[in-house]
Motif scaffolding. Structure first.
Motif, mmCIF file in Angstrom:
data_model
loop_
_atom_site.group_PDB
_atom_site.id
_atom_site.type_symbol
_atom_site.label_atom_id
_atom_site.label_comp_id
_atom_site.label_asym_id
_atom_site.label_seq_id
_atom_site.Cartn_x
_atom_site.Cartn_y
_atom_site.Cartn_z
ATOM 1 N N LEU A 90 6.261 25.772 7.721
ATOM 2 C CA LEU A 90 5.876 25.501 6.407
ATOM 3 C C LEU A 90 6.285 26.184 5.348
ATOM 4 N N GLN A 91 7.008 25.595 4.376
ATOM 5 C CA GLN A 91 7.707 26.173 3.122
ATOM 6 C C GLN A 91 6.662 25.783 2.148
ATOM 7 N N MET A 92 6.425 27.049 1.550
ATOM 8 C CA MET A 92 5.209 26.869 0.368
ATOM 9 C C MET A 92 5.931 27.402 -0.953
ATOM 10 N N ASN A 93 5.948 26.812 -1.922
ATOM 11 C CA ASN A 93 6.538 27.400 -3.200
ATOM 12 C C ASN A 93 5.475 27.180 -4.297
ATOM 13 N N SER A 94 5.757 27.961 -5.372
ATOM 14 C CA SER A 94 4.842 27.932 -6.533
ATOM 15 C C SER A 94 3.354 28.254 -5.912
ATOM 16 N N LEU A 95 3.395 29.468 -5.264
ATOM 17 C CA LEU A 95 2.039 29.778 -4.625
ATOM 18 C C LEU A 95 1.191 30.215 -5.576
ATOM 19 N N VAL B 57 -3.636 20.866 5.602
ATOM 20 C CA VAL B 57 -2.556 21.151 4.813
ATOM 21 C C VAL B 57 -1.450 20.043 4.852
ATOM 22 N N ALA B 58 -0.789 20.010 5.936
ATOM 23 C CA ALA B 58 0.361 19.161 6.346
ATOM 24 C C ALA B 58 0.280 18.690 7.664
ATOM 25 N N VAL B 59 0.957 17.473 7.905
ATOM 26 C CA VAL B 59 1.178 17.137 9.391
ATOM 27 C C VAL B 59 2.542 16.476 9.497
ATOM 28 N N ILE B 60 3.282 16.545 10.523
ATOM 29 C CA ILE B 60 4.469 15.814 10.794
ATOM 30 C C ILE B 60 4.458 15.388 12.218
ATOM 31 N N ASN B 61 5.152 14.077 12.400
ATOM 32 C CA ASN B 61 4.900 13.376 13.481
ATOM 33 C C ASN B 61 6.035 14.059 14.607
ATOM 34 N N ARG B 62 6.025 13.560 15.624
ATOM 35 C CA ARG B 62 6.930 14.038 16.890
ATOM 36 C C ARG B 62 8.359 14.061 16.422
ATOM 37 N N SER B 63 8.946 13.063 15.916
ATOM 38 C CA SER B 63 10.483 13.002 15.458
ATOM 39 C C SER B 63 10.641 13.979 14.281
ATOM 40 N N GLY B 64 9.667 14.235 13.509
ATOM 41 C CA GLY B 64 9.833 14.898 12.217
ATOM 42 C C GLY B 64 10.483 13.727 11.066
ATOM 43 N N GLY B 65 10.141 12.614 11.438
ATOM 44 C CA GLY B 65 10.508 11.548 10.432
ATOM 45 C C GLY B 65 9.247 11.174 9.528
ATOM 46 N N ASN B 66 8.058 11.557 9.801
ATOM 47 C CA ASN B 66 6.859 11.211 8.947
ATOM 48 C C ASN B 66 6.219 12.203 8.613
ATOM 49 N N THR B 67 5.789 12.788 7.393
ATOM 50 C CA THR B 67 4.762 13.925 7.142
ATOM 51 C C THR B 67 3.873 13.493 6.044
ATOM 52 N N VAL B 68 2.728 14.000 6.116
ATOM 53 C CA VAL B 68 1.672 13.835 5.160
ATOM 54 C C VAL B 68 1.029 15.216 4.746
ATOM 55 N N TYR B 69 0.666 15.008 3.452
ATOM 56 C CA TYR B 69 0.404 16.506 2.668
ATOM 57 C C TYR B 69 -1.144 16.419 2.119
ATOM 58 N N SER C 265 -3.636 19.026 -2.550
ATOM 59 C CA SER C 265 -3.649 20.350 -3.141
ATOM 60 C C SER C 265 -2.380 20.955 -2.930
ATOM 61 N N VAL C 266 -1.476 20.502 -2.165
ATOM 62 C CA VAL C 266 -0.259 21.137 -1.863
ATOM 63 C C VAL C 266 1.065 20.294 -2.158
ATOM 64 N N LYS C 267 0.713 18.885 -2.313
ATOM 65 C CA LYS C 267 1.728 18.220 -2.482
ATOM 66 C C LYS C 267 2.579 18.490 -3.722
ATOM 67 N N GLY C 268 3.835 18.279 -3.233
ATOM 68 C CA GLY C 268 4.995 18.782 -4.443
ATOM 69 C C GLY C 268 5.615 20.316 -4.282
ATOM 70 N N ARG C 269 4.846 20.960 -3.687
ATOM 71 C CA ARG C 269 5.283 22.357 -3.551
ATOM 72 C C ARG C 269 5.372 22.964 -2.301
ATOM 73 N N THR C 270 4.877 22.137 -1.204
ATOM 74 C CA THR C 270 5.087 22.435 0.188
ATOM 75 C C THR C 270 5.867 21.159 1.097
ATOM 76 N N THR C 271 6.309 21.917 2.011
ATOM 77 C CA THR C 271 7.593 21.150 2.913
ATOM 78 C C THR C 271 7.270 21.675 4.415
ATOM 79 N N ILE C 272 6.586 20.787 5.239
ATOM 80 C CA ILE C 272 6.627 20.699 6.607
ATOM 81 C C ILE C 272 7.756 20.187 7.292
ATOM 82 N N SER C 273 8.340 20.860 8.355
ATOM 83 C CA SER C 273 9.498 20.613 9.032
ATOM 84 C C SER C 273 9.409 20.982 10.365
ATOM 85 N N ARG C 274 10.080 20.653 11.503
ATOM 86 C CA ARG C 274 10.162 21.046 12.751
ATOM 87 C C ARG C 274 11.659 21.003 13.313
#
Length: 123
Positions: free
Chosen positions: A81-86, A48-60, A63-72
């Motif tokens: 994992l914030q999911m919108n427009s489910l 679904v999504a991945v975030i690096n150790r510092s939080g500065g790099n994410t990949v989606y 299927s979820v790009k544009g409506r999902t945000t991963i953070s740490r």
């Protein structure tokens, strides 16, 4: 070693939002790449999504790009994992996972897994 516990899943309607959380305990959280995967009924586990150790790099996933945000929050040892427009097709058991390297979307590269939190989206 790290232990992971997901929360925040539930039954929602199409178009709603959810924020999933994954709390880590054990070895230093900030040393891990963190990701979310999901497994729908009768389907294989998918990235679904991945975030690096510092939080500065994410990949989606597309299927979820544009409506999902991963953070740490490394201070809290938590990944979100914030999911919108489910959509109904987002219905799945959602897992968080920890890895030592960034850049892989293969579940086999992840060393630690939580038990999952169920997300069900009704149409």
């Amino acid at each position: 070693q790290v232990q992971l516990v997901e929360s925040g899943g539930g039954l929602v309607q199409a178009g709603d939002s959810l924020r999933l959380s994954c709390a880590a305990s054990g070895r230093s959280f900030s040393t891990y790449t963190m990701a979310w995967f999901r497994q729908g009924p009768g389907k294989e586990r998918e990235f679904v999504a991945v975030i690096n150790r510092s939080g500065g790099n994410t990949v989606y996933a597309d299927s979820v790009k544009g409506r999902t945000t991963i953070s740490r929050d490394n201070a809290k040892g938590t990944v979100y994992l914030q999911m919108n427009s489910l959509k109904p097709e987002d219905t799945a058991l959602y897992f968080c996972a920890a890895a030592f390297v960034f850049g892989t979307y293969d579940p086999r590269a992840y060393s630690y897994w939580g038990q999952g939190t169920q997300v069900t989206v009704s149409s």
